[in-house]
Write a protein that holds these residues in place. Structure first.
Motif, mmCIF file in Angstrom:
data_model
loop_
_atom_site.group_PDB
_atom_site.id
_atom_site.type_symbol
_atom_site.label_atom_id
_atom_site.label_comp_id
_atom_site.label_asym_id
_atom_site.label_seq_id
_atom_site.Cartn_x
_atom_site.Cartn_y
_atom_site.Cartn_z
ATOM 1 N N ASN A 113 -11.437 -10.880 5.535
ATOM 2 C CA ASN A 113 -11.693 -9.763 4.600
ATOM 3 C C ASN A 113 -12.203 -8.531 5.340
ATOM 4 O O ASN A 113 -13.190 -7.900 4.940
ATOM 5 C CB ASN A 113 -12.695 -10.188 3.526
ATOM 6 N N LYS A 125 -2.828 -2.780 2.792
ATOM 7 C CA LYS A 125 -3.411 -4.119 2.715
ATOM 8 C C LYS A 125 -2.504 -5.053 3.507
ATOM 9 O O LYS A 125 -1.294 -5.104 3.259
ATOM 10 C CB LYS A 125 -3.537 -4.594 1.269
ATOM 11 N N VAL A 177 -12.282 -4.724 6.723
ATOM 12 C CA VAL A 177 -11.921 -3.380 6.279
ATOM 13 C C VAL A 177 -12.138 -2.435 7.451
ATOM 14 O O VAL A 177 -13.243 -2.342 7.984
ATOM 15 C CB VAL A 177 -12.763 -2.926 5.072
ATOM 16 N N ASP A 200 -7.088 -2.907 4.890
ATOM 17 C CA ASP A 200 -7.771 -4.064 4.320
ATOM 18 C C ASP A 200 -7.017 -5.297 4.801
ATOM 19 O O ASP A 200 -5.855 -5.498 4.436
ATOM 20 C CB ASP A 200 -7.769 -3.991 2.796
ATOM 21 N N ASN A 234 -3.289 3.993 2.964
ATOM 22 C CA ASN A 234 -4.097 2.818 2.648
ATOM 23 C C ASN A 234 -3.161 1.617 2.652
ATOM 24 O O ASN A 234 -2.188 1.587 1.888
ATOM 25 C CB ASN A 234 -4.760 2.944 1.274
ATOM 26 N N GLY A 277 0.808 -1.217 0.000
ATOM 27 C CA GLY A 277 0.000 0.000 0.000
ATOM 28 C C GLY A 277 0.832 1.251 0.000
ATOM 29 O O GLY A 277 1.934 1.292 -0.549
ATOM 30 N N ASP A 315 -6.798 -9.424 5.386
ATOM 31 C CA ASP A 315 -7.292 -10.748 5.010
ATOM 32 C C ASP A 315 -7.793 -11.512 6.227
ATOM 33 O O ASP A 315 -8.826 -12.176 6.174
ATOM 34 C CB ASP A 315 -6.183 -11.550 4.308
#
Length: 315
Positions: free
Chosen positions: A218, A149, A220, A204, A147, A131, A206
Motif C-alpha cells: 500500500n 494505481k 503511495v 498508489d 495519478n 488512472g 499495492d
C-alpha cells in the motif's frame, strides 16, 4: 487504407506519437481510417493502426470548428513489446518496458500540444495499471502529470528513466557477478531526460518491490520532475510490521549527481527483521528508526555518503 512511411507520419499526427521515432522505425505501419459526418459540426472518427508487435484502435469524434478542436474517443492498445510503444511517446522512451507485453484501453483527448488519457485500464507485464495521465508539449519540452494505481512495481523500473540504459539481462548478470542483492541499481545515473520532461505523478502501489527481498505494501509515492532535479517528495507504505515514510532528491551537478533523503520506520516489529534459517522470528518487540543520507557520485550504489542513523524506539 495507407501503408509505408506516409502511414507512419499520419499515425504520429493522429495519435500524438513521436514522429521522429516512427520515422526511424524499421516496422511497416498500416492505417485504416474512416471519417464520417459534417465538417462544420461533428465528425466521427474510427481508426486502426497496425505494425510489428503493435496495434492501436480508436473510436471517437472531433468538432473541427470548436474553440479548441480535440479528438476525443476510446483507445485500445495491444503490443508484445512495450519498449516499442514507450519509444513512440514523447518523454517516455527510456521507461524500462522492453519485451514487456501491454494490453489496455483508455479514454483519450488529443488536441493541439496536449494528449490526455483518462480511465486507463491496462495490464503491463504482470501488473495492472489504472488512472489518468496528461501530457502537454511546450516547444521541445513535455510536461507529464497524472495519478496512477499500480498493482506491483519494481524500484529498478521506477528509476530506469534516470539511468544510462543497458539491458535488464546485463544488469542482472552484473548483480550476480558482484554477489550483491541491492535495492539501488548499479547503472550510472543520467538525468538528461529532465532536459525535456517535467511534471508530477502520484503512484498508489499495492506492492512496491524494493529488491534484496524487501517490499512495501500500500505504498503511495508523490514524484516531481523539474530541470536538473528528480524528487520523491513523499513516500508512505507498510513493511516489516510498521509504517514507512520518507523523501528523496536527486540533483544534477557539475561533478555528478547529488542524492539526499530520509527514511523513517514507525512501530516496526523486530521479529520481521531477525529470523532464523526456517524463517521463524528469533526476537520480539517493536522498533522505530530514522535514516538520513546524502552523497554524490556517478551511480546510486557508488556514492560517497554522509548520514545519520537513529533508533530511538527499539524495545
Amino acid at each position: 487504407t495507407l501503408a509505408g512511411p506516409e502511414a507512419s507520419r499520419i499515425l504520429a499526427a493522429v495519435t500524438g506519437l513521436d514522429s521522429g521515432a516512427l520515422a526511424k522505425s524499421k516496422d511497416a505501419h498500416t492505417i485504416r481510417l474512416n471519417v464520417t459526418g459534417n465538417a462544420k459540426s461533428r465528425l466521427a472518427v474510427n481508426g486502426l493502426a497496425e505494425g510489428a508487435n503493435l496495434k492501436l484502435a480508436l473510436a471517437g469524434s472531433i468538432e473541427p470548428e470548436a474553440r479548441e478542436p480535440a479528438l476525443t474517443g476510446d483507445l485500445t492498445v495491444t503490443t508484445s513489446d512495450g519498449g516499442r510503444l514507450a519509444a513512440l511517446l514523447p518523454g517516455l522512451s527510456r521507461i524500462a518496458l522492453a519485451t514487456t507485453p501491454i494490453a489496455g484501453a483508455a479514454r483519450v483527448v488529443i488536441g493541439p500540444n496536449r494528449t490526455e488519457f483518462h480511465d486507463i485500464s491496462a495490464k503491463v507485464g504482470a501488473s495492472m495499471v489504472a488512472g489518468a495521465l496528461r501530457s502537454e508539449a511546450a516547444g521541445t519540452a513535455t510536461r507529464i502529470d497524472g495519478n496512477l494505481k499500480v498493482s506491483t512495481l519494481r524500484v529498478a523500473h521506477l528509476l530506469a528513466p534516470l539511468l544510462l540504459q543497458r539491458s535488464e539481462a546485463a544488469s542482472q548478470a552484473a548483480a550476480i557477478l558482484s554477489g550483491q542483492s541491492v535495492i539501488w541499481p548499479d547503472e550510472q545515473l543520467d538525468l538528461a531526460v529532465l532536459d525535456t520532461v517535467s511534471g508530477g505523478v502520484r503512484l498508489d502501489i499495492d506492492r512496491l518491490d524494493l529488491g534484496a527481498g524487501a517490499e512495501l505494501a500500500n505504498a503511495v509515492l508523490n514524484l516531481a520532475l523539474a530541470k536538473d532535479r528528480f524528487e520523491l517528495r513523499t513516500l508512505d507504505g507498510r513493511g516489516l510490521g510498521g509504517t514507512w515514510t520518507g523523501a528523496m532528491k536527486l540533483e544534477r551537478q557539475p561533478a555528478g549527481t547529488a542524492l539526499s533523503g530520509l527514511l523513517r520506520l514507525t512501530n516496526g516489529t523486530i521479529g520481521s527483521l531477525v529470523r532464523d534459517a526456517t524463517d521463524k522470528a528469533t526476537a520480539t518487540g517493536q522498533a522505530s528508526g530514522l535514516l538520513t543520507f546524502a552523497g554524490r557520485g556517478l551511480s546510486a550504489q557508488r556514492k560517497q555518503f554522509g548520514g545519520h542513523n537513529e533508533l530511538p524506539g527499539v524495545s
